[in-house]
Motif scaffolding. Structure first.
Motif, PDB file in Angstrom:
ATOM      1  N   GLY A  33       0.815  -1.197   0.000  1.00 12.30           N
ATOM      2  CA  GLY A  33       0.000   0.000   0.000  1.00 12.30           C
ATOM      3  C   GLY A  33       0.851   1.249   0.000  1.00 12.30           C
ATOM      4  O   GLY A  33       2.086   1.193  -0.066  1.00 12.30           O
ATOM      5  N   HIS A  34       0.176   2.395   0.082  1.00 12.79           N
ATOM      6  CA  HIS A  34       0.865   3.671  -0.081  1.00 12.79           C
ATOM      7  C   HIS A  34       0.460   4.686   0.984  1.00 12.79           C
ATOM      8  O   HIS A  34       0.491   5.892   0.738  1.00 12.79           O
ATOM      9  N   VAL A  35       0.107   4.206   2.157  1.00 14.99           N
ATOM     10  CA  VAL A  35      -0.162   5.112   3.265  1.00 14.99           C
ATOM     11  C   VAL A  35       1.135   5.844   3.622  1.00 14.99           C
ATOM     12  O   VAL A  35       2.216   5.248   3.633  1.00 14.99           O
ATOM     13  N   ASP A  36       1.026   7.135   3.906  1.00 16.47           N
ATOM     14  CA  ASP A  36       2.201   7.939   4.255  1.00 16.47           C
ATOM     15  C   ASP A  36       2.645   7.590   5.676  1.00 16.47           C
ATOM     16  O   ASP A  36       1.890   7.809   6.628  1.00 16.47           O
ATOM     17  N   PRO A  37       3.856   7.052   5.854  1.00 12.85           N
ATOM     18  CA  PRO A  37       4.286   6.695   7.207  1.00 12.85           C
ATOM     19  C   PRO A  37       4.408   7.901   8.130  1.00 12.85           C
ATOM     20  O   PRO A  37       4.356   7.757   9.353  1.00 12.85           O
ATOM     21  N   ALA A  38       4.569   9.101   7.555  1.00  9.23           N
ATOM     22  CA  ALA A  38       4.649  10.307   8.391  1.00  9.23           C
ATOM     23  C   ALA A  38       3.366  10.503   9.191  1.00  9.23           C
ATOM     24  O   ALA A  38       3.401  11.012  10.317  1.00  9.23           O
ATOM     25  N   MET A  39       2.241  10.100   8.623  1.00  8.14           N
ATOM     26  CA  MET A  39       0.960  10.229   9.310  1.00  8.14           C
ATOM     27  C   MET A  39       0.953   9.408  10.603  1.00  8.14           C
ATOM     28  O   MET A  39       0.542   9.888  11.663  1.00  8.14           O
ATOM     29  N   LEU A  40       1.442   8.181  10.523  1.00  6.40           N
ATOM     30  CA  LEU A  40       1.462   7.320  11.703  1.00  6.40           C
ATOM     31  C   LEU A  40       2.588   7.697  12.653  1.00  6.40           C
ATOM     32  O   LEU A  40       2.443   7.584  13.869  1.00  6.40           O
ATOM     33  N   ALA A  41       3.704   8.146  12.101  1.00  7.51           N
ATOM     34  CA  ALA A  41       4.822   8.540  12.955  1.00  7.51           C
ATOM     35  C   ALA A  41       4.459   9.769  13.784  1.00  7.51           C
ATOM     36  O   ALA A  41       4.741   9.835  14.983  1.00  7.51           O
ATOM     37  N   GLY A  42       3.839  10.755  13.147  1.00  3.29           N
ATOM     38  CA  GLY A  42       3.470  11.973  13.849  1.00  3.29           C
ATOM     39  C   GLY A  42       2.238  11.836  14.708  1.00  3.29           C
ATOM     40  O   GLY A  42       2.104  12.506  15.735  1.00  3.29           O
ATOM     41  N   ASP A  43       1.310  10.972  14.283  1.00  2.67           N
ATOM     42  CA  ASP A  43       0.061  10.711  15.011  1.00  2.67           C
ATOM     43  C   ASP A  43      -0.697  12.001  15.324  1.00  2.67           C
ATOM     44  O   ASP A  43      -1.269  12.157  16.406  1.00  2.67           O
ATOM     45  N   GLU A  44      -0.712  12.912  14.377  1.00  5.29           N
ATOM     46  CA  GLU A  44      -1.463  14.153  14.534  1.00  5.29           C
ATOM     47  C   GLU A  44      -2.906  13.942  14.073  1.00  5.29           C
ATOM     48  O   GLU A  44      -3.183  13.030  13.292  1.00  5.29           O
ATOM     49  N   PRO A  45      -3.833  14.777  14.554  1.00  7.30           N
ATOM     50  CA  PRO A  45      -5.217  14.655  14.078  1.00  7.30           C
ATOM     51  C   PRO A  45      -5.285  14.805  12.559  1.00  7.30           C
ATOM     52  O   PRO A  45      -4.498  15.551  11.956  1.00  7.30           O
ATOM     53  N   PHE A  46      -6.218  14.115  11.951  1.00  6.51           N
ATOM     54  CA  PHE A  46      -6.417  14.248  10.516  1.00  6.51           C
ATOM     55  C   PHE A  46      -6.936  15.644  10.185  1.00  6.51           C
ATOM     56  O   PHE A  46      -7.549  16.300  11.027  1.00  6.51           O
ATOM     57  N   PRO A  47      -6.718  16.086   8.949  1.00  6.73           N
ATOM     58  CA  PRO A  47      -7.288  17.370   8.540  1.00  6.73           C
ATOM     59  C   PRO A  47      -8.801  17.258   8.389  1.00  6.73           C
ATOM     60  O   PRO A  47      -9.403  16.280   8.832  1.00  6.73           O
ATOM     61  N   ASP A  48      -9.389  18.209   7.743  1.00  6.32           N
ATOM     62  CA  ASP A  48     -10.845  18.206   7.576  1.00  6.32           C
ATOM     63  C   ASP A  48     -11.285  17.037   6.694  1.00  6.32           C
ATOM     64  O   ASP A  48     -10.474  16.424   5.992  1.00  6.32           O
ATOM     65  N   LEU A 177       8.829   5.377  14.129  1.00  5.17           N
ATOM     66  CA  LEU A 177       7.852   4.347  14.503  1.00  5.17           C
ATOM     67  C   LEU A 177       8.533   3.212  15.258  1.00  5.17           C
ATOM     68  O   LEU A 177       7.999   2.708  16.258  1.00  5.17           O
ATOM     69  N   ALA A 178       9.712   2.798  14.796  1.00  3.98           N
ATOM     70  CA  ALA A 178      10.438   1.730  15.480  1.00  3.98           C
ATOM     71  C   ALA A 178      10.802   2.141  16.898  1.00  3.98           C
ATOM     72  O   ALA A 178      10.716   1.333  17.839  1.00  3.98           O
ATOM     73  N   ALA A 179      11.206   3.399  17.065  1.00  5.85           N
ATOM     74  CA  ALA A 179      11.561   3.884  18.401  1.00  5.85           C
ATOM     75  C   ALA A 179      10.368   3.865  19.347  1.00  5.85           C
ATOM     76  O   ALA A 179      10.519   3.719  20.565  1.00  5.85           O
ATOM     77  N   ASP A 180       9.173   3.985  18.782  1.00  2.72           N
ATOM     78  CA  ASP A 180       7.948   3.950  19.580  1.00  2.72           C
ATOM     79  C   ASP A 180       7.369   2.542  19.716  1.00  2.72           C
ATOM     80  O   ASP A 180       6.255   2.368  20.217  1.00  2.72           O
ATOM     81  N   GLY A 181       8.097   1.546  19.226  1.00  2.00           N
ATOM     82  CA  GLY A 181       7.644   0.169  19.348  1.00  2.00           C
ATOM     83  C   GLY A 181       6.735  -0.308  18.235  1.00  2.00           C
ATOM     84  O   GLY A 181       6.113  -1.368  18.349  1.00  2.00           O
ATOM     85  N   TRP A 182       6.675   0.449  17.140  1.00  2.00           N
ATOM     86  CA  TRP A 182       5.797   0.106  16.021  1.00  2.00           C
ATOM     87  C   TRP A 182       6.569  -0.450  14.822  1.00  2.00           C
ATOM     88  O   TRP A 182       6.025  -0.597  13.736  1.00  2.00           O
ATOM     89  N   GLY A 183       7.836  -0.762  15.003  1.00  3.49           N
ATOM     90  CA  GLY A 183       8.671  -1.147  13.875  1.00  3.49           C
ATOM     91  C   GLY A 183       8.234  -2.394  13.148  1.00  3.49           C
ATOM     92  O   GLY A 183       8.460  -2.521  11.946  1.00  3.49           O
ATOM     93  N   LYS A 184       7.612  -3.341  13.836  1.00  2.07           N
ATOM     94  CA  LYS A 184       7.157  -4.573  13.184  1.00  2.07           C
ATOM     95  C   LYS A 184       5.714  -4.473  12.697  1.00  2.07           C
ATOM     96  O   LYS A 184       5.223  -5.384  12.031  1.00  2.07           O
ATOM     97  N   ARG A 185       5.047  -3.381  13.043  1.00  3.97           N
ATOM     98  CA  ARG A 185       3.653  -3.215  12.635  1.00  3.97           C
ATOM     99  C   ARG A 185       3.531  -2.366  11.371  1.00  3.97           C
ATOM    100  O   ARG A 185       2.619  -2.579  10.574  1.00  3.97           O
TER     101      ARG A 185
END
Length: 465
Positions: A33-48, A177-185
């Protein structure tokens, strides 16, 4: 809508409902897939809601543009920096006013399921009268902590999500993401097109940047290959289990090292020779297969698109904004050089996708039914509709069976559509298997096991997850 996509005949529908019950709660494995990893790394609220669900979705914008809606009204940025609609509510109203255009399309199904399953809007129907109410309801949800990216990732039941990055990407978001424990997910996928495709006007610059990243001399062909191996190892260290190759055709070729080196040097020095780019792409697929034998990465091939066919759209709004068209694609002769070398190589796996569904029966299913290394990728892009998924099972199963396919890959940038896309695929498979059970062609217990394998076990196995 509890039985949507199930057969109309009550007895078969009941079997499909039972089979789907075995898979509906299984974890989601999203191997491509092509989800932007920055979205999950930053975990900021989605835009409108418009910038989440409309602006980046080429399925949505291209259909509206085909009916004369200006891309600027949909928030699509102009290359010349000209005025573009910035008001998310105004963009949303354009979609609502033209909702009738999406009747019968997978885009409408995915969006309505997203409204209902992700945002809890019930069976509300989008239209001009309900546009603001739906927009406000989604916007309200997006303001809640439970609708941040990582919280939704958990709620969606995603076990593994693969993103797709260039060899030139530093992968800093994956490191976070790996530093936050999400590296295998959340894992990356190695997509080397920009340093392979000589038709790319920036190819030489990309090759030189590859050398700077790796410390290899990419003015030299052997140094170029070493740099690619180094980046593959870099990606593997950040979870990658696969590579991905988006080529115009499925052509493969094995050149003499000296011929490949001369071609490489010629193009690096600025000389363009007709046929070089296609031949080099095909040669590099064989090289990448050889590297996969060495490092274990699964090779994915996504051939067949005519990129940016709409010159007006490309000229005004840039590449990859909805102007791509599928083409007829040949596989039997095209893949033979690669399969001759590696089709029976232990441990090598290649997942082949197509935008030409006429090739499923004629070429791809028979090829997958011969070569142990080859698996069929799920219907992709223009074909990942309920009808496309159904036709896929009907056309490939009799020759390739179920177990020469690779399970479902959502291939999406639209994060919130991931659970509903997998739900649609699981329902279509349940419906197909239910028919086999009803026709006394497959016992119910074997159909249940097959449904679970297609939904979960096969993608984990094929992609080495």
């Amino acid at each position: 809508m509890g039985d949507y996509l199930f057969p109309a005949e009550p007895g078969v529908r009941a079997i499909a409902r039972e089979l789907y019950g075995h898979t509906r709660g299984m974890p989601i494995v999203s191997p491509h897939g092509h989800v932007d990893p920055a979205m999950l790394a930053g975990d900021e609220p989605f835009p409108d809601p418009a910038r989440l669900l409309i602006v980046p979705d080429h399925y949505v914008t291209r259909l509206l543009v085909s009916q004369g809606v200006a891309p600027e009204r949909l928030g699509v940025a102009r290359l010349d920096g000209g005025p573009v609609e910035e008001d998310g509510r105004a963009i949303w109203r354009v979609l609502a006013e033209n909702w009738h255009l999406f009747r019968g399309t997978p885009s409408r199904l995915w969006l309505e399921l997203t409204f209902r399953e992700v945002f809890g809007l019930g069976d509300v129907r989008l239209g001009p009268e309900t546009a603001d109410d739906v927009y406000d309801a989604i916007a309200g949800r997006l303001a809640e902590p439970g609708f941040r990216p990582r919280a939704l990732f958990e709620r969606f039941g995603i076990e593994t999500l693969a993103t797709t990055e260039s060899p030139l990407d530093p992968l800093e978001h994956h490191d976070r993401l790996a530093a936050d424990g999400w590296g295998k997910r959340v894992i990356t996928t190695f997509r080397p097109d920009d340093v392979v495709d000589m038709d790319n006007p920036r190819w030489a610059d990309a090759v030189r940047r590859l050398g700077e990243l790796t410390g290899e001399d990419t003015e030299d062909y052997d140094g170029y290959l070493n740099a690619l191996r180094a980046r593959r190892e870099y990606f593997k260290a950040r979870g990658a289990t696969a590579t991905d190759h988006g080529h115009p055709t499925a052509g493969t070729a094995e050149l003499d090292r000296e011929d490949a080196a001369r071609m490489f040097k010629r193009r690096l020095n600025g000389t363009v020779v007709d046929g070089d780019a296609e031949l080099f792409r095909g040669h590099m697929l064989v090289e990448f297969a050889r590297m996969s034998v060495e490092d274990g990465l699964v090779l994915q091939l996504h051939p067949g698109p005519y990129r940016d066919h709409d010159a007006w759209l490309r000229g005004g709004f840039g590449a990859n904004v909805g102007g791509d068209i599928p083409t007829a694609t040949e596989y039997t002769r095209a893949l033979k050089p690669l399969l001759d070398r590696f089709g029976h190589e232990p441990g090598f796996r290649m997942v082949v996708f197509t935008l030409d569904e006429s090739a499923f029966t004629r070429e791809l299913a028979p090829l997958a039914g011969v070569y142990p290394a080859m698996y069929l990728g799920a219907p992709w892009w223009f074909l990942d509709s309920p009808e496309g998924l159904r036709r896929f099972r009907e056309t490939v199963t009799e020759t390739a069976g179920f177990y020469n396919t690779a399970g479902f890959a959502d291939d999406t940038r639209a994060f919130c559509s991931i659970p509903v896309r997998h739900q649609v695929a699981r329902r279509i498979d349940a419906a197909f298997l239910a028919r086999l059970v009803a026709e006394d062609r497959l016992p119910l217990d074997e159909a249940a096991q097959t449904a679970a394998d297609l939904a979960y076990r096969l993608p984990k196995h094929v992609y080495k997850l």
